[in-house]
Scaffold this motif. Structure first.
Motif, PDB file in Angstrom:
ATOM      1  N   UNK A  86      34.243  29.534  41.601  1.00 36.02           N
ATOM      2  CA  UNK A  86      34.842  28.441  40.832  1.00 36.02           C
ATOM      3  C   UNK A  86      35.481  27.387  41.724  1.00 36.02           C
ATOM      4  N   UNK A  87      35.981  27.810  42.891  1.00 35.60           N
ATOM      5  CA  UNK A  87      36.610  26.850  43.801  1.00 35.60           C
ATOM      6  C   UNK A  87      35.609  25.821  44.315  1.00 35.60           C
ATOM      7  N   UNK A  88      34.301  26.166  44.270  1.00 32.96           N
ATOM      8  CA  UNK A  88      33.253  25.225  44.714  1.00 32.96           C
ATOM      9  C   UNK A  88      32.800  24.311  43.576  1.00 32.96           C
ATOM     10  N   UNK A  89      33.235  24.605  42.345  1.00 31.37           N
ATOM     11  CA  UNK A  89      32.781  23.858  41.179  1.00 31.37           C
ATOM     12  C   UNK A  89      33.859  22.877  40.735  1.00 31.37           C
ATOM     13  N   UNK A  90      33.536  22.067  39.740  1.00 30.00           N
ATOM     14  CA  UNK A  90      34.514  21.186  39.102  1.00 30.00           C
ATOM     15  C   UNK A  90      34.093  20.987  37.657  1.00 30.00           C
ATOM     16  N   UNK A  91      35.013  20.446  36.866  1.00 33.51           N
ATOM     17  CA  UNK A  91      34.701  20.182  35.471  1.00 33.51           C
ATOM     18  C   UNK A  91      34.854  21.399  34.587  1.00 33.51           C
ATOM     19  N   UNK A  92      36.081  21.975  34.579  1.00 31.68           N
ATOM     20  CA  UNK A  92      36.293  23.129  33.710  1.00 31.68           C
ATOM     21  C   UNK A  92      37.777  23.303  33.391  1.00 31.68           C
ATOM     22  N   UNK A  93      38.021  23.973  32.274  1.00 34.91           N
ATOM     23  CA  UNK A  93      39.346  24.511  31.944  1.00 34.91           C
ATOM     24  C   UNK A  93      39.243  26.014  32.103  1.00 34.91           C
ATOM     25  N   UNK A  94      40.151  26.592  32.869  1.00 35.29           N
ATOM     26  CA  UNK A  94      40.147  28.023  33.137  1.00 35.29           C
ATOM     27  C   UNK A  94      41.405  28.649  32.559  1.00 35.29           C
ATOM     28  N   UNK A  95      41.230  29.501  31.541  1.00 36.22           N
ATOM     29  CA  UNK A  95      42.347  30.284  31.016  1.00 36.22           C
ATOM     30  C   UNK A  95      42.396  31.593  31.792  1.00 36.22           C
ATOM     31  N   UNK A  96      43.484  31.807  32.517  1.00 34.31           N
ATOM     32  CA  UNK A  96      43.651  33.058  33.254  1.00 34.31           C
ATOM     33  C   UNK A  96      45.134  33.284  33.486  1.00 34.31           C
ATOM     34  N   UNK A  97      45.528  34.554  33.560  1.00 30.02           N
ATOM     35  CA  UNK A  97      46.921  34.901  33.832  1.00 30.02           C
ATOM     36  C   UNK A  97      47.066  35.548  35.206  1.00 30.02           C
ATOM     37  N   UNK A  98      45.994  35.527  35.982  1.00 28.40           N
ATOM     38  CA  UNK A  98      46.005  36.096  37.324  1.00 28.40           C
ATOM     39  C   UNK A  98      46.406  34.982  38.296  1.00 28.40           C
ATOM     40  N   UNK A 105      37.299  31.144  29.212  1.00 27.64           N
ATOM     41  CA  UNK A 105      38.394  31.856  28.563  1.00 27.64           C
ATOM     42  C   UNK A 105      38.536  33.268  29.135  1.00 27.64           C
ATOM     43  N   UNK A 106      39.531  33.448  30.012  1.00 29.21           N
ATOM     44  CA  UNK A 106      39.887  34.742  30.596  1.00 29.21           C
ATOM     45  C   UNK A 106      38.687  35.505  31.167  1.00 29.21           C
ATOM     46  N   UNK A 107      38.067  34.982  32.209  1.00 32.73           N
ATOM     47  CA  UNK A 107      36.896  35.656  32.789  1.00 32.73           C
ATOM     48  C   UNK A 107      37.250  36.885  33.610  1.00 32.73           C
ATOM     49  N   UNK A 108      38.525  37.059  33.960  1.00 34.02           N
ATOM     50  CA  UNK A 108      38.902  38.120  34.900  1.00 34.02           C
ATOM     51  C   UNK A 108      39.074  39.482  34.248  1.00 34.02           C
ATOM     52  N   UNK A 109      39.201  39.513  32.906  1.00 36.26           N
ATOM     53  CA  UNK A 109      39.463  40.803  32.270  1.00 36.26           C
ATOM     54  C   UNK A 109      38.311  41.776  32.535  1.00 36.26           C
ATOM     55  N   UNK A 110      38.670  42.955  32.997  1.00 36.99           N
ATOM     56  CA  UNK A 110      37.740  44.045  33.318  1.00 36.99           C
ATOM     57  C   UNK A 110      36.926  43.783  34.591  1.00 36.99           C
ATOM     58  N   UNK A 111      37.273  42.719  35.336  1.00 33.65           N
ATOM     59  CA  UNK A 111      36.650  42.524  36.652  1.00 33.65           C
ATOM     60  C   UNK A 111      37.488  43.248  37.695  1.00 33.65           C
ATOM     61  N   UNK A 112      36.844  43.972  38.604  1.00 27.91           N
ATOM     62  CA  UNK A 112      37.600  44.623  39.662  1.00 27.91           C
ATOM     63  C   UNK A 112      38.032  43.578  40.705  1.00 27.91           C
ATOM     64  N   UNK A 113      38.841  44.016  41.666  1.00 26.60           N
ATOM     65  CA  UNK A 113      39.413  43.084  42.645  1.00 26.60           C
ATOM     66  C   UNK A 113      38.345  42.329  43.420  1.00 26.60           C
ATOM     67  N   UNK A 114      37.288  43.039  43.837  1.00 24.64           N
ATOM     68  CA  UNK A 114      36.225  42.404  44.618  1.00 24.64           C
ATOM     69  C   UNK A 114      35.508  41.344  43.792  1.00 24.64           C
ATOM     70  N   UNK A 115      35.203  41.675  42.524  1.00 19.35           N
ATOM     71  CA  UNK A 115      34.503  40.723  41.657  1.00 19.35           C
ATOM     72  C   UNK A 115      35.377  39.509  41.360  1.00 19.35           C
ATOM     73  N   UNK A 116      36.670  39.725  41.200  1.00 17.91           N
ATOM     74  CA  UNK A 116      37.578  38.593  40.941  1.00 17.91           C
ATOM     75  C   UNK A 116      37.567  37.619  42.112  1.00 17.91           C
ATOM     76  N   UNK A 117      37.566  38.167  43.314  1.00 19.95           N
ATOM     77  CA  UNK A 117      37.568  37.281  44.493  1.00 19.95           C
ATOM     78  C   UNK A 117      36.268  36.483  44.560  1.00 19.95           C
ATOM     79  N   UNK A 118      35.140  37.118  44.274  1.00 19.35           N
ATOM     80  CA  UNK A 118      33.848  36.419  44.288  1.00 19.35           C
ATOM     81  C   UNK A 118      33.811  35.297  43.253  1.00 19.35           C
ATOM     82  N   UNK A 119      34.251  35.618  42.021  1.00 22.67           N
ATOM     83  CA  UNK A 119      34.217  34.613  40.948  1.00 22.67           C
ATOM     84  C   UNK A 119      35.191  33.484  41.260  1.00 22.67           C
ATOM     85  N   UNK A 120      36.356  33.831  41.792  1.00 24.00           N
ATOM     86  CA  UNK A 120      37.340  32.811  42.158  1.00 24.00           C
ATOM     87  C   UNK A 120      36.789  31.875  43.232  1.00 24.00           C
ATOM     88  N   UNK A 121      36.155  32.431  44.250  1.00 23.49           N
ATOM     89  CA  UNK A 121      35.548  31.592  45.300  1.00 23.49           C
ATOM     90  C   UNK A 121      34.448  30.707  44.723  1.00 23.49           C
TER      91      UNK A 121
END
Length: 492
Positions: free
Chosen positions: A160-172, A142-158
């Motif tokens: 998650x792209x390697x994982x499966x089996x999730x619902x991701x709520x995000x507006x980014x 549920x909205x993991x990106x809030x208060x993450x800076x740009x660099x951290x968002x890219x790391x977390x996004x990469x």
């Protein structure tokens, strides 16, 4: 692979007359990377809580996977991070944990520090690592990106792209595009699933909306034409039927059988036209139900008599012995839309507060004309409470303009009468944005204005800023928003 089956799901909160969900049915695959999108207040977090079994509902939700919610509650935040992980996953393997942290570029050292000493980004990464180590789980993120800076968002996004089996709520939008392979969208009247990332879903939605709008316009014209034709034909058949009892112009007797047959044919034609008209009306009624209103917003910024509005020269800010930023220099001129970049803790918010007049100790030079008026949007919404009318009165803004902006940001009339404290996080943020757009100011200063705000509203705000080109100083970690809006970037 497992199937998560939702059948005839209906739910409303106690005391509410409106159902959040009504007879909703769909299936999810537990191997999907599922992005979850929808306007604020539509029920995304509510749906996650229903999957977790937190509320009673009618219908069925069946699956043989275990649902895990992110972010999980940490009971003792002063505990060592290793102990926090053990609390949620007692059977983890240490080598697996180190592997996950390496993928997220987090040092193993954080495990031996108190959890509350970690940055927001480190806490987010540690919690994700702990949950993804569990077997037979389906993550509700549920909205993991809030208060993450740009660099951290890219790391977390990469990650998650390697994982499966999730619902991701995000507006980014960029975050979703890089992380998911399906989209689950809560629309006005239904929930639908599409294969692909957010951009693919958005393009499909725009095409569908354009098709429905064109079909609706055509049917409107058809209905009017058929209605006019039915009136004419009905009138003619009535006049012909009346003439059965009259005479022809020549004075000879009328042929009542012929005229009756002709009237019946006309009446039959009239009935056929009416039936076609009813069919068109029914077809039209099926359209436009999920068209999202995104009316144009406006901002009336005051003109300043000088081109230069703010100047910082070698500004440094420290809290005690902790220096958060050092030797910052930049100038804000009329028409600038300046994005402040920097990692969390680099002093971005402190700079904004200093400019807006908060009592912050600093060295260096801050030059601003005393006549400059600011409009500030804070990160913090925790103190929002009471009615919108009271809030507008205290803020000294026009109540009707304020509420009109909220309506354009997808607030229902019913929502306008509720206490602000009952709003979702995204709706509270919209209250701050609507207040700022209602204020008269020379410079708008926005600190992470889009946290929790839905994608369509973000696009509305982008369109506003591009159309009116106000002078703006902002901090925002939505990379697509920054790329579209910023005319200058200052990196701390």
């Amino acid at each position: 692979m497992s199937i998560i089956n939702v059948s005839n799901l209906t739910f409303a909160y106690d005391g509410s007359y409106d159902n959040i969900f009504e007879n909703v049915s769909f299936q999810l695959d537990s191997d999907w990377k599922l992005g979850f999108t929808g306007r604020n207040g539509r029920g995304k977090t509510t749906f996650l809580n229903l999957l977790l079994g937190k509320y009673e509902y009618s219908g069925t939700i069946s699956s043989n996977v275990h649902f895990e919610y992110f972010p999980f509650h940490v009971k003792h935040k002063d505990s060592m991070t290793l102990d926090v992980i053990s609390d949620v996953h007692p059977d983890y393997q240490h080598w697996e944990l180190v592997r996950e942290l390496n993928l997220l570029q987090v040092s193993e050292d954080v495990l031996y520090r108190p959890f509350d000493s970690l940055s927001n980004g480190e806490q987010t990464k540690v919690m994700l690592a702990a949950l993804f180590m569990k077997e037979n789980q389906f993550l509700l993120i549920d909205e993991p990106t809030n208060h993450l800076d740009l660099h951290a968002r890219k790391l977390v996004s990469d990650y998650l792209s390697r994982k499966s089996g999730f619902i991701l709520v995000s507006h980014d939008r960029s975050f979703l595009d890089n992380s998911v392979d399906h989209i689950l969208s809560i629309n006005k009247t239904n929930i639908e699933i599409q294969k692909g990332n957010f951009s693919a879903w958005w393009e499909n939605k725009k095409r569908q909306d354009e098709y429905e709008l064109a079909s609706n316009e055509k049917l409107k014209k058809d209905i009017k034409r058929l209605s006019d034709s039915a009136k004419r034909t009905g009138g003619w058949s009535h006049e012909v039927e009346k003439s059965k009892n009259g005479t022809r112009n020549s004075g000879s007797k009328v042929d009542k059988g012929y005229i009756g047959h002709k009237a019946a044919k006309m009446m039959k034609r009239s009935k056929n036209i009416e039936q076609r008209q009813l069919s068109a009306i029914q077809e039209k009624s099926k359209l436009l139900k999920n068209i999202e209103s995104a009316e144009r917003l406006q901002i009336h910024q005051l003109d300043f008599h000088k081109n230069e509005i703010i100047q910082l020269e070698n500004v440094s800010i420290a809290y005690g012995s902790n220096t958060v930023c050092k030797d910052i220099s930049f100038t804000v001129e009329k028409g600038d839309r300046i994005a402040l970049y920097g990692k969390n803790g680099s002093g971005k918010s402190s700079i904004l507060k200093l400019i807006c007049g908060e009592d912050i100790s600093y060295t260096g030079h801050l030059r601003k004309d005393p006549q400059v008026r600011f409009s500030y949007v804070s990160q913090d919404t925790s103190g929002l409470a009471g009615s919108l009318s009271e809030y507008a009165s205290i803020a000294g803004i026009d109540e009707s303009l304020f509420k009109s902006i909220l309506r354009k940001l997808d607030f229902s009339r019913l929502q306008l009468d509720k206490d602000i404290s009952t709003y979702s996080a995204g709706q509270k943020k919209k209250v701050l944005i609507a207040k700022s757009l209602s204020e008269e100011a020379h410079l708008h200063v926005w600190d992470e204005p889009l946290n929790f705000v839905d994608v369509i509203s973000r696009m509305q705000i982008e369109d506003l800023l591009l159309e009116h080109s106000p002078t703006l100083l902002f901090v925002e970690h939505d990379s697509e928003f920054c790329a579209n809006i910023a005319t200058k970037i200052i990196e701390l």
